[in-house]
Design a protein around this motif. Structure first.
Motif, PDB file in Angstrom:
ATOM      1  N   SER A  99       2.255  18.467 -23.691  1.00 31.01           N
ATOM      2  CA  SER A  99       3.616  18.105 -24.080  1.00 31.01           C
ATOM      3  C   SER A  99       4.633  19.112 -23.564  1.00 31.01           C
ATOM      4  N   GLU A 100       4.291  20.407 -23.648  1.00 29.06           N
ATOM      5  CA  GLU A 100       5.199  21.450 -23.202  1.00 29.06           C
ATOM      6  C   GLU A 100       5.174  21.630 -21.680  1.00 29.06           C
TER       7      GLU A 100
ATOM      8  N   SER B  67      -1.643  22.433 -23.299  1.00 28.30           N
ATOM      9  CA  SER B  67      -0.454  21.967 -24.028  1.00 28.30           C
ATOM     10  C   SER B  67       0.368  21.042 -23.151  1.00 28.30           C
TER      11      SER B  67
ATOM     12  N   THR C  92      -0.396  20.399 -29.183  1.00 26.70           N
ATOM     13  CA  THR C  92       0.293  20.733 -30.422  1.00 26.70           C
ATOM     14  C   THR C  92       0.489  19.523 -31.326  1.00 26.70           C
TER      15      THR C  92
ATOM     16  N   HIS D  35       5.966  11.994 -23.536  1.00 30.13           N
ATOM     17  CA  HIS D  35       6.771  10.938 -22.924  1.00 30.13           C
ATOM     18  C   HIS D  35       6.627  11.026 -21.412  1.00 30.13           C
TER      19      HIS D  35
ATOM     20  N   ARG E 186       2.389  17.016 -30.557  1.00 28.72           N
ATOM     21  CA  ARG E 186       3.660  16.367 -30.256  1.00 28.72           C
ATOM     22  C   ARG E 186       3.442  15.151 -29.364  1.00 28.72           C
ATOM     23  N   GLU E 187       4.447  14.270 -29.380  1.00 28.40           N
ATOM     24  CA  GLU E 187       4.373  13.097 -28.511  1.00 28.40           C
ATOM     25  C   GLU E 187       4.538  13.507 -27.063  1.00 28.40           C
TER      26      GLU E 187
END
Length: 336
Positions: free
Chosen positions: A230-231, A228, A252, A257, A254-255
């Motif tokens: 992103s997290e 994961s 997940t 960054h 999600r983007e």
């Protein structure tokens, strides 16, 4: 024979138990009497996600499984009737998933299962073990194959060490000689990651996980097997050695960054991968996983860090529901 099929996308209720003729293997194919069928997130997404159109009017689910070779087609010299085998990538153009009593797959999608390895272990390999192998072999200066000593001197961080892929990554990395650190979300999962063979286990929800990881690693980690990104990206960058690799096999959606300057300073390599794109690399990974099983390096069950939840074929819908609800462990269909 009994088989589970679905003809439309939806919740587990779309899965139906039906009677089908026993299929005949064609050239280069084997027929397998399925003893255990493994359920993976990919199977759940295939069944439920409308963005993945059904490839056939009727589909029998599950990519992974294990059983005995029941018949061989013309041109198959690698197996004989009665051989034990584990399967991967079993959902083929012939729609031959493993949620049925017999299935037909290309012989290239089967590997020998040692006599002392259970069918439950064989059905738990497939996508999890092959994904773990790929994640462990994508570093620019790392090995492309795994064997004892291949990761000697490496420190590997496995995010989510109690999941199916994380469990396989811990076992394969340890077999290959790495120092293995696993992150988990609580004490129950910490016990499972330890049982799988992690040298160090860190609860990422408590204390200062970055310091704990760097202390265990004696500095930064060389390779992160990431479930994961992103997290976990802040923790990953806090513990990654300069020039290290983050291998991303899931997420997940999600983007992500990224601070470009920070990543340049760390000389980070990100490797996202789709498991079934490279058939040659997949075949080599299957050979290495088979060698690890033969060496006794792979195991399932709570004593090996991966509890098993068994359902009969007729309760495949309940098995999918359990997997969707995030049960800890590996969900299997037991066809013995």
């Amino acid at each position: 024979m009994k088989a589970v099929v679905y003809r439309e996308k939806g919740d587990p209720v779309v899965l139906k138990l039906v009677d089908r003729d026993v299929p005949e293997p064609g050239p280069g194919e084997v027929r397998v009497r399925i003893r255990a069928s493994g359920i993976n997130p990919a199977d759940l997404v295939m069944r439920s996600n409308p963005r993945w159109p059904l490839p056939f009017p009727e589909l029998t689910p599950h990519y992974d499984g294990a059983g005995e070779i029941d018949a061989v087609g013309p041109g198959v010299g690698t197996f004989a009737r009665g051989d034990r085998a584990w399967l991967f990538g079993a959902v083929t153009p012939r729609a031959a998933g493993t949620a049925q009593e017999f299935t037909v797959v290309p012989a290239s999608s089967a590997r020998p299962l040692p006599d002392d390895a259970s069918f439950e272990l064989g059905a738990s390999l497939g996508i999890p073990a092959l994904s773990a192998h790929r994640a462990l072999t994508v570093a620019e200066d790392g090995p492309r194959r795994l064997a004892p000593g291949a990761l000697e001197g490496w420190t590997v961080l496995v995010a989510g060490g109690a999941g199916a892929v994380g469990h396989a990554a811990v076992q394969l990395a340890r077999w290959a000689g790495a120092t293995v650190i696993a992150t988990v979300s609580g004490p129950e999962k910490a016990a499972l990651a330890t049982a799988a063979g992690a040298h160090h286990v860190v609860n990422y929800r408590e204390g200062d996980p970055a310091t704990e990881i760097r202390t265990a690693a004696g500095g930064g980690v060389d390779l992160i097997v990431e479930v994961s990104v992103s997290e976990n990206i802040e923790l990953d960058l806090a513990v990654l050695e300069i020039g290290g690799t983050i291998a991303v096999y899931a997420g997940t959606g999600r983007e992500l960054h990224l601070d470009v300057t920070r990543n340049i300073a760390l000389d980070v390599r990100y490797q996202f991968f789709y498991l079934f794109r490279d058939a040659e690399r997949l075949a080599a990974a299957a050979d290495d996983v088979t060698a690890a099983v033969r060496d006794g390096a792979m195991g399932v069950g709570e004593e090996h860090g991966l509890p098993l939840l068994r359902f009969p074929l007729a309760e495949t819908a309940a098995a999918h529901l359990a997997a969707e609800n995030g049960v800890v462990g590996k969900v299997l269909l037991d066809l013995t």
